[in-house]
Design an enzyme around this catalytic site. Structure first.
Site: not given
Ligand code: UDP
Length: 312
Positions: A105, A148, A189
């Site tokens: 907007g 999300y 992450r």
């Molecule tokens: N992951 C993991 N250990 C952690 C954080 C993330 O094994 O401490 C895995 C998560 O389950 C996913 C991948 O790493 O399969 C990437 O996760 P992230 O949260 O970085 O981002 P996503 O791609 O899932 O949005």
């Protein structure tokens, strides 16, 4: 020539703060808007003394009031880490829907160009690998990640509607996993978790069997891709990410090697609907933006490790 004014929503976040710097370096005025639920003022604190920079604390899910000209809006406000959108599910849905509506907007009222930060999560747990922009995705709308995924899918839909109906000049970037300086230690992450665990010699938490894959793009490559997209004439979504795909277990092992850590790997349960694979098809970005990532994973991880060592 009059300076261009860029509004960056989520400007105090990881990616937003890099964009603030880029546009200040290019001689623009930058308005950084953030409600700081996941962004941090410290990400932009060194920009506060620049007279072309202005920080406004505001939640863009509420009406956005800006006096004067705005030439361009980069809409980056949103929780983006799985732990954040699980913690703030309603805010995540609101910023993708109401926040995007308000930002569009404003673009309409100001005659501004609009760029939406979308995500590879619009492809959900993909049944096609790598994912081209033409893939419609495989999303569980009622799962915990759905807040999300669906908010970003709605954001893309309303961006295209404003483009088609109101003729707003729009861009949509589908951002794949990105890492680098200014991610929070507690971001949750994989890369910030593994690096901080490794630096503290704590167990590295691999979720599930660790055979799920991701493809990690260093932040400077992403920012270059976003800039090129903004300057292009492409209204339809463009994937920006690094197509080098690795398993999460390989990532953990690489980070242990690069940090020289004594950490061992432990297993934790796999989050619901965690995508099994993810890799961008970047043919479109290569062709129309002449863009491809330049920083390999080892180089980018070393820079990110140095950053987190400095923060400690
Ligand atoms: N992951 C993991 N250990 C952690 C954080 C993330 O094994 O401490 C895995 C998560 O389950 C996913 C991948 O790493 O399969 C990437 O996760 P992230 O949260 O970085 O981002 P996503 O791609 O899932 O949005």
């Amino acid at each position: 020539m009059k300076k261009k004014t860029m509004l960056i929503t989520g400007g105090a976040g990881f990616i937003g703060s890099h964009l603030c710097e880029l546009f200040l370096d290019r001689g623009c005025r930058v308005i950084c808007m953030d409600n700081l639920i996941t962004g941090k003022l410290s990400n932009v604190s060194k920009l506060l003394k620049d007279r072309n920079f202005q920080f406004t604390k505001h939640n863009v899910s509420q009406y956005i009031d800006i006096k004067g000209t705005v030439d361009c809006i980069l809409h980056f406000a949103s929780p983006a880490s799985p732990i954040d959108y699980l913690k703030f599910p309603i805010q995540t849905l609101k910023v993708g829907s109401l926040g995007t509506h308000n930002a569009l907007g404003l673009a309409k009222a100001k005659g501004a160009k609009f760029l939406l930060a979308s995500t590879s999560e619009v492809y959900g747990d993909p049944l096609v690998n790598p994912q081209p922009e033409s893939y419609w995705g495989h999303v569980n709308c009622i799962g915990p990640r759905g807040v999300y995924d669906e908010s970003k899918r709605f954001a893309e839909a309303i961006t295209m509607a404003y483009h088609r109906y109101h003729r707003i000049d729009t861009r949509i970037v589908r951002i794949f996993n990105t890492y680098g300086e200014r991610m929070r230690e507690e971001d949750g992450r994989a890369i910030p978790n593994f690096i901080n665990q490794a630096l503290n010699d704590e167990p590295i938490t691999v979720y599930g069997r660790g055979d799920q894959t991701r493809s990690f793009c260093y932040v400077s490559d992403l920012i270059d891709g976003i800039y090129r997209l903004l300057m292009s004439g492409e209204d339809y979504p463009v994937n920006i990410g690094n197509p080098n795909e690795i398993t999460i277990l390989e990532l953990a092992e690489k980070i242990i090697r690069l940090t020289g850590s004594k950490s061992r790997i432990i297993r934790k349960s796999l989050p619901t609907d965690d995508p099994k694979v993810r890799r961008p098809n970047i043919s479109k970005a290569k062709k129309i933006l002449k863009w491809y990532p330049k920083i390999d994973l080892k180089t980018g991880l070393k820079k990110t490790i140095d950053y987190f060592e400095g923060v400690k």
